[in-house]
Structure formats: structure tokens, C-alpha cells
Design an enzyme around this catalytic site. Sequence first.
Site, PDB file in Angstrom:
ATOM      1  N   LYS A   1      -4.247   3.719   2.040  1.00  0.00           N
ATOM      2  CA  LYS A   1      -5.296   2.944   1.364  1.00  0.00           C
ATOM      3  C   LYS A   1      -6.322   3.874   0.713  1.00  0.00           C
ATOM      4  O   LYS A   1      -6.780   3.610  -0.397  1.00  0.00           O
ATOM      5  CB  LYS A   1      -5.958   2.003   2.369  1.00  0.00           C
ATOM      6  CG  LYS A   1      -5.014   0.884   2.831  1.00  0.00           C
ATOM      7  CD  LYS A   1      -5.559   0.156   4.039  1.00  0.00           C
ATOM      8  CE  LYS A   1      -4.623  -0.959   4.494  1.00  0.00           C
ATOM      9  NZ  LYS A   1      -5.016  -1.525   5.790  1.00  0.00           N
TER      10      LYS A   1
ATOM     11  N   LYS B   1       0.822  -1.229   0.000  1.00  0.00           N
ATOM     12  CA  LYS B   1       0.000   0.000   0.000  1.00  0.00           C
ATOM     13  C   LYS B   1       0.850   1.271   0.000  1.00  0.00           C
ATOM     14  O   LYS B   1       0.510   2.251  -0.644  1.00  0.00           O
ATOM     15  CB  LYS B   1      -0.970  -0.003   1.182  1.00  0.00           C
ATOM     16  CG  LYS B   1      -0.275   0.011   2.515  1.00  0.00           C
ATOM     17  CD  LYS B   1      -0.993  -0.774   3.558  1.00  0.00           C
ATOM     18  CE  LYS B   1       0.064  -1.269   4.523  1.00  0.00           C
ATOM     19  NZ  LYS B   1      -0.372  -2.171   5.534  1.00  0.00           N
TER      20      LYS B   1
ATOM     21  N   VAL C   1      -5.248  -2.965  -0.446  1.00  0.00           N
ATOM     22  CA  VAL C   1      -6.306  -2.237   0.276  1.00  0.00           C
ATOM     23  C   VAL C   1      -7.324  -3.221   0.844  1.00  0.00           C
ATOM     24  O   VAL C   1      -7.886  -4.038   0.113  1.00  0.00           O
ATOM     25  CB  VAL C   1      -7.038  -1.247  -0.670  1.00  0.00           C
ATOM     26  CG1 VAL C   1      -8.160  -0.529   0.080  1.00  0.00           C
ATOM     27  CG2 VAL C   1      -6.065  -0.234  -1.249  1.00  0.00           C
TER      28      VAL C   1
END
Length: 428
Positions: free
Chosen positions: A206, A106, A133
Site C-alpha cells: 500500500k 494492492k 489502499v
Amino acid sequence: MKSAINIGFLGMGTVGTGAYRTLADNRPAIEARVGATLNVKKIAVAHPDLPRAVAIDRGVLTGDPYEVINDPDIDIVVELIGGVEPVKTYIRQAFAKGKHVVSANKELLAKHGVEVLTEASERHLDFYFEGAVAGGIPIIRPLISSLSGNRIDRIEGIVNGTTNYILTRMALEKREFAKVLADAQKLGYAEADPTSDVDGWDAAYKMCILAAIAMQADVDVEAVHPEGISRITERDFDYAGELGYSIKLLALAKRSNDRLEIRVSPTLLPESHPLAHVDDVFNAILVNGSSVGNVMFYGRGAGSMPTGSSVVGDIVEVARNICAGSSASAPKLCFAPTAVVPVAETVSRYYLRLQVGDRPRCLSNIAGALGDHDVSIGRVSQHEMADGLAELVLITHPCPDADLRRSLWAIEAADPDNAVKSVIRVEG
Ligand code: HSE
């Protein structure tokens, strides 16, 4: 058509182990779905001789990532090391060798996703990252494909399992943050260094990725100023509960003309809000599409097997593309550099917990200081405390963050008994 696809892993920690197990457990069905055999040819790890959570032939393990990157037989490199460097270099070197890449990274995606995706596309290679995510929840591919007919102006979600677990325990057990965090670390729900989770950076990464995919917005993650959960107290849970709210670490992205409001902060959500009862380590993402309306994605947002499930889903997709000769055929993503609305300009309702001297006019003085800065009160209650003090709990009408902060400075400056104990956004 290829009858065997060779895979190389960079990293075999928690997520890698989940992906390896998933591949091993469901191999016949997975290979039938691909139409070729999947062979894990090499796995680069920091310590190849240490005992592993899953049985792996020692000959497959190496301490040298270049045995994966430079192996001419490897078709797909699965990057599960995390962090930006040296990983970004490894991925670019793998692309240069003509390899497709699957990643669950991420931080890399949030900071350099556009650059990496552009390079993959220019080289006609696949780069998939569903695991980056919300762990096991399919959200990237639905945004890219199933919802691509929609204009998406708003996404909000609970995308960090560690903080959701801590907030859920604090709400249920009425225990203080530090103690619940220590328990979460003992149980393996929080990292030894929980900073990125607790301070909101993990959720910010995210949400930047989701905003990029859903809104084609290339945002500078450093312009997002996440607010963590460490200042929330048991009293806030008491008052929020009495008022009919849950407290969640909410990540939110919404269009604001040609800019993007993107924030991560503890937030009061009314009990009727779809995210209010997403508890423990679960994650959920609420997407608002112009045609579909609200869609909610719910599931396990972290952990070995759930995130491994997403990684294997990506491996299957990339392998199918190789077999069909259709690599790099994913819908085109066109990113536009997009400014983030400064926190001071963002508008919301706020929950305030203020300590005041319990004297005549204290309520009218507080109302006056808020009113002087155009902050209007929606709800207010007063609670007696010891030593001639009282606690005021207020919910404001929507106001710009800058106006609220100015009014709170004025309140603290006006009387030595005044203290701002909590300021939490309210949504929904
Ligand atoms: N640390 C993350 C969380 C999991 O608690 O949700 C990986 O993104």
C-alpha cells in the site's frame, strides 16, 4: 450518450459482496449520479453453484472469466480476485477488448501498477483502484486530484487493519502476540494465513502505491524490507506506555534527495502524534503537502462494505466518464524509476530493551558500546529482574540503522548475560 452501462465482475468474495450490496442498496441515487442505468451483467467466480452471502441470479454467475472479458456488451470489468497472475493477464485482455477496469488489487498495483496504468492510458481507457489502499478511505483520488498542486515529500500511515487490531488489543489487554492473533482469526479480523499482514507486506504494497501516486516514484517493492509485529511483547507496551508512547505498525515514505525512504516497521509514536490513537481495525494516512501542510485521512481500512464503497465510487466515476465521452481524462501520472534508501542508511531514534547482568559498570559498558558506534542515548531507565539480571530501556538520539546494529552486536558479544530483547523505531 449511453443510457445503460454493463458491468462484469471477476471475483465475488468479501469485497465483491460489499460492492454488489452497495450497488443494490443505493441503486436509484447511484444511477442518478451517473445519468445511466448500471447493469451487473456477468460475475465470474470459482464456484458458481456454492451458496453466496448476497442473493445473485444464478444466470449472472459463471465459472469462466472469459465470459466477462470477451463479452462485447460489458463496458467495465471489476477485478476483485487479487494476486498478480492470472489477474494481470485478465486485465490486459480486458483492455485489449476495449474495457475499462476497476480493481482493488494492492499486490498487482504495487508490483506492476506503472505498467498497467501506462497500458490503460495508451489505450485511452480508465483504470481506477481506490479500494487497493486503506479500504473505504478515499486517498488515491484526493492524491491524484485535490492535492495535485502540492509537492508531497512525506506520507505516513497505519494502513493495515489486522495488525492495528492486534497491537491495540495487546496494548489494552497486555496479552501476548500469538494469543491475540488467534483471537483475531476466530473473530474474522485476521486471515487464516496472516503472513502478509503480520509481516508487513500488505502495508508495504500500500505504501508503494501511495508513494507512486503522491511522489511519482516507481519503486521496486522488493527493495522495501518490511518489519512485522510478531516480536513485540507485552513488556514493550508497558515501557512504551510509561514513556508516553503508543506502538503502531507505521508505513512511511519520504523523499531523500533523489531517492525514497520507504519503510514499514513497528514504531513508537508519542501520545500527541495524530496517528497514536488510531486504534482497532481503523486506518489513517497523514499526508504532508507543500501548500496544504498536514492532512489526515481516517476511516475503515478493510472489510466488505467499506472497501465495496471505494469500488463502487470507482465504478461511478468510470461510468460517468463513459457517459461524458471523457474516459482516460484523469490527470497524467509521470513515474520516474526511484531507488529505495537501504535500511542500513535510514536514520531514526530507537527504543531498546536490553537484558544485562546487574553488576557494577554494566550501565557504563552499555553506554560505552553505544558511544563507540556514535549512538547517543536520549533517555534511559533500569529495571531490576530476577537472577542477578536487569532490564535497560533506552531511547537513542537519531542514528543510522547500521551504527545501531553494530553497537548491538558489540553489546551481545561483550557479556553472556547481555541480550537485545527489542529494537523499535521511534518517530514524531
Ligand atoms: N488485510 C488488510 C488489512 C485488508 O488488514 O488491512 C485488505 O487490504
